[in-house]
Design an enzyme around this catalytic site. Sequence first.
Site, PDB file in Angstrom:
ATOM      1  N   GLY A  13       8.686   4.763  -8.774  1.00 29.88           N
ATOM      2  CA  GLY A  13       8.847   4.370  -7.385  1.00 29.88           C
ATOM      3  C   GLY A  13       9.214   3.136  -7.049  1.00 29.88           C
ATOM      4  O   GLY A  13       9.969   2.315  -7.774  1.00 29.88           O
ATOM      5  N   ILE A  15       8.167  -0.295  -5.886  1.00 30.45           N
ATOM      6  CA  ILE A  15       7.614  -1.211  -6.630  1.00 30.45           C
ATOM      7  C   ILE A  15       7.901  -1.231  -8.178  1.00 30.45           C
ATOM      8  O   ILE A  15       8.146  -1.935  -8.729  1.00 30.45           O
ATOM      9  CB  ILE A  15       6.302  -1.849  -6.347  1.00 30.45           C
ATOM     10  N   ASN A  35       4.668  11.221 -12.046  1.00 35.28           N
ATOM     11  CA  ASN A  35       4.583  12.729 -11.494  1.00 35.28           C
ATOM     12  C   ASN A  35       5.674  13.167 -10.724  1.00 35.28           C
ATOM     13  O   ASN A  35       5.816  14.135 -10.329  1.00 35.28           O
ATOM     14  CB  ASN A  35       3.367  13.379 -11.408  1.00 35.28           C
ATOM     15  N   SER A 126      -3.857  -4.835  -2.639  1.00 38.89           N
ATOM     16  CA  SER A 126      -2.904  -4.922  -1.390  1.00 38.89           C
ATOM     17  C   SER A 126      -3.833  -5.885  -0.425  1.00 38.89           C
ATOM     18  O   SER A 126      -5.121  -5.899  -0.502  1.00 38.89           O
ATOM     19  CB  SER A 126      -2.983  -3.409  -0.902  1.00 38.89           C
ATOM     20  N   ALA A 127      -3.370  -6.762   0.421  1.00 38.85           N
ATOM     21  CA  ALA A 127      -3.704  -7.600   1.294  1.00 38.85           C
ATOM     22  C   ALA A 127      -4.537  -6.728   2.431  1.00 38.85           C
ATOM     23  O   ALA A 127      -5.215  -7.468   3.089  1.00 38.85           O
ATOM     24  CB  ALA A 127      -2.548  -8.317   2.051  1.00 38.85           C
ATOM     25  N   TYR A 151      -7.010   5.182   2.360  1.00 45.50           N
ATOM     26  CA  TYR A 151      -6.151   4.613   1.477  1.00 45.50           C
ATOM     27  C   TYR A 151      -6.617   3.271   1.068  1.00 45.50           C
ATOM     28  O   TYR A 151      -6.434   2.803  -0.027  1.00 45.50           O
ATOM     29  CB  TYR A 151      -4.668   4.477   2.152  1.00 45.50           C
ATOM     30  N   LYS A 155      -8.025   0.994  -2.438  1.00 47.87           N
ATOM     31  CA  LYS A 155      -7.845  -0.289  -3.040  1.00 47.87           C
ATOM     32  C   LYS A 155      -8.897  -1.228  -3.411  1.00 47.87           C
ATOM     33  O   LYS A 155      -9.131  -1.863  -4.309  1.00 47.87           O
ATOM     34  CB  LYS A 155      -6.782  -0.987  -2.171  1.00 47.87           C
ATOM     35  N   ASN A 181       3.324  -7.977   2.300  1.00 49.53           N
ATOM     36  CA  ASN A 181       4.137  -6.767   2.758  1.00 49.53           C
ATOM     37  C   ASN A 181       5.561  -6.868   1.931  1.00 49.53           C
ATOM     38  O   ASN A 181       6.735  -7.591   2.286  1.00 49.53           O
ATOM     39  CB  ASN A 181       4.608  -6.743   3.981  1.00 49.53           C
ATOM     40  N   ARG A 233       3.225 -10.990   9.732  1.00 44.38           N
ATOM     41  CA  ARG A 233       2.945 -10.743   8.485  1.00 44.38           C
ATOM     42  C   ARG A 233       3.803 -11.530   7.525  1.00 44.38           C
ATOM     43  O   ARG A 233       4.494 -12.494   7.787  1.00 44.38           O
ATOM     44  CB  ARG A 233       3.582  -8.956   8.154  1.00 44.38           C
TER      45      ARG A 233
HETATM   46  C1  WQD Z   1       4.416  -4.412   9.787  1.00 40.47           C
HETATM   47  C2  WQD Z   1       4.343  -4.714  11.238  1.00 40.47           C
HETATM   48  C3  WQD Z   1       3.741  -2.983  12.606  1.00 40.47           C
HETATM   49  C4  WQD Z   1       6.820  -0.048  12.046  1.00 40.47           C
HETATM   50  C5  WQD Z   1       1.300  -1.529   5.442  1.00 40.47           C
HETATM   51  C6  WQD Z   1       0.077  -0.755   4.864  1.00 40.47           C
HETATM   52  C7  WQD Z   1      -0.557  -1.760   3.793  1.00 40.47           C
HETATM   53  C8  WQD Z   1       0.789  -2.158   2.500  1.00 40.47           C
HETATM   54  C9  WQD Z   1       2.104  -2.213   3.395  1.00 40.47           C
HETATM   55  C10 WQD Z   1       1.448   0.011   1.475  1.00 40.47           C
HETATM   56  C11 WQD Z   1       3.269  -4.011  12.008  1.00 40.47           C
HETATM   57  C12 WQD Z   1       5.059  -3.197  12.838  1.00 40.47           C
HETATM   58  C13 WQD Z   1       5.992  -1.198  11.939  1.00 40.47           C
HETATM   59  C14 WQD Z   1       7.596   0.209  13.151  1.00 40.47           C
HETATM   60  C15 WQD Z   1       6.505  -1.903  14.105  1.00 40.47           C
HETATM   61  N1  WQD Z   1       0.564  -0.903   1.878  1.00 40.47           N
HETATM   62  N2  WQD Z   1       5.729  -2.092  13.230  1.00 40.47           N
HETATM   63  N3  WQD Z   1       7.421  -0.662  14.255  1.00 40.47           N
HETATM   64  O1  WQD Z   1       1.111  -2.239   8.339  1.00 40.47           O
HETATM   65  O2  WQD Z   1       1.418  -4.508   7.612  1.00 40.47           O
HETATM   66  O3  WQD Z   1       0.955  -2.591   6.173  1.00 40.47           O
HETATM   67  O4  WQD Z   1       2.139  -1.310   4.575  1.00 40.47           O
HETATM   68  O5  WQD Z   1       1.577   0.857   0.525  1.00 40.47           O
HETATM   69  O6  WQD Z   1      -1.716  -1.349   3.376  1.00 40.47           O
HETATM   70  O7  WQD Z   1      -0.913  -0.858   5.894  1.00 40.47           O
HETATM   71  O8  WQD Z   1       3.338  -2.795   7.352  1.00 40.47           O
HETATM   72  O9  WQD Z   1       5.554  -2.319   7.669  1.00 40.47           O
HETATM   73  O10 WQD Z   1       3.832  -0.639   8.647  1.00 40.47           O
HETATM   74  O11 WQD Z   1       4.100  -2.770   9.748  1.00 40.47           O
HETATM   75  O12 WQD Z   1       6.506  -2.577  15.043  1.00 40.47           O
HETATM   76  O13 WQD Z   1       8.265   1.266  13.263  1.00 40.47           O
HETATM   77  O14 WQD Z   1       5.712  -3.914  11.815  1.00 40.47           O
HETATM   78  O15 WQD Z   1       2.906  -2.750  13.896  1.00 40.47           O
HETATM   79  O16 WQD Z   1       2.951  -5.236  12.840  1.00 40.47           O
HETATM   80  P1  WQD Z   1       1.645  -3.152   7.656  1.00 40.47           P
HETATM   81  P2  WQD Z   1       4.236  -2.125   8.270  1.00 40.47           P
END
Ligand code: WQD
Length: 340
Positions: A13, A15, A35, A126-127, A151, A155, A181, A233
């Site tokens: 995958g 990461i 898998n 995860s954070a 999900y 974690k 992120n 973020r």
């Molecule tokens: C970041 C920011 C959105 C898409 C998620 C999971 C977390 C982790 C990582 C993964 C937010 C904004 C996003 C778009 C946007 N795990 N956004 N338009 O939500 O911080 O974290 O991914 O396996 O558990 O929750 O990351 O990249 O989805 O969003 O404006 O089309 O970008 O609202 O503020 P997130 P993200």
Amino acid sequence: MSKKTVLVSGGAGFIGSHVTVELTQAGYDVVIADNFSNCDETNYKGVCAILGKELPLIRMDFCDKAAVEDLFAKYPIDAVIHFAAFKAVGESVDEPLKYYRNNLLSFINILDVARQKGCNVLFSSSATVYGQTDQLPVTEKSPRQPAESPYGNTKTMCEDILRDSVKAYPGVRGIALRYFNPIGAHPSALIGELPRGVPNNLVPFITQTAIGKRACLSVFGNDYPTPDGTCQRDFIDIVDLAKAHVCAVTRMCENKMKQEYEIFNVGTGRPLSVLELINAFEKVNNLKLNWKYAPRRPGDVVAIWADPTLAEQELGWKAERSIEETLAAAWAWEKRLAGK
Ligand code: WQD
């Protein structure tokens, strides 16, 4: 010191593939197990191309306990890094049992075999476990909040399963890395993120919009209590993040852990808003992105970023790549996928 062997579950995958490259380049033998439920062989082939050799690849499901036992019988595994899990936040709300069964059972099976073999376990947390907090940046001591999704809950639960297991079983020690992120791609553009269908995450949506696969990026919410109204973020480069795993595995394998169970934030310590990220992407790649404001996305926290001090002090790790390098790499990867 003889060469140590690290099992990377979910090693094909996003990461897992970057971690495999960094571990191998640091002198570890890596066994990849996957898998392929949520990826194809693109990243595995990319890993082999970067390293100039074939790595052992086992197609298996970690929910199959006998397969996990066979794997540990076949390879002299010193440490496991566990990535193999479902990760779509929205899908987990619709199908919670699918998430609890897969993400918990696979980890329990690994721990059960690891404790018998006396093997170290690194869990990819995860954070998301911090939820929204008023105390920013978050340290490892910041309280965890109830998860927003099944999900996220897996974690939190897997962290607890690891904590309780190392307490009970002398054979096993564990580290949980809490990622902020993760974004970007390997500088070779041979491995990167491969979302299936419409991306949920910001950076793949940006690069797919820039390449013309998506018409327009929606920025979810412009009325948040942040400097520019969009969420903030801590975007961490995938290669930097992968290097944190090498430091953590070395700490485990060289018996440098101060407790049997340790937790580290893996972030930059630098908040960036969604708008700032878009501007940086446009500037470094010299293009204009089609985007518009849209309503807030349910479940989003307003702002979160890491205090990465503990990782620097204890692991000797800190993020090094600039956001410009990271966003240039993400764009190079998208262009390569498109054959441009
Ligand atoms: C970041 C920011 C959105 C898409 C998620 C999971 C977390 C982790 C990582 C993964 C937010 C904004 C996003 C778009 C946007 N795990 N956004 N338009 O939500 O911080 O974290 O991914 O396996 O558990 O929750 O990351 O990249 O989805 O969003 O404006 O089309 O970008 O609202 O503020 P997130 P993200």
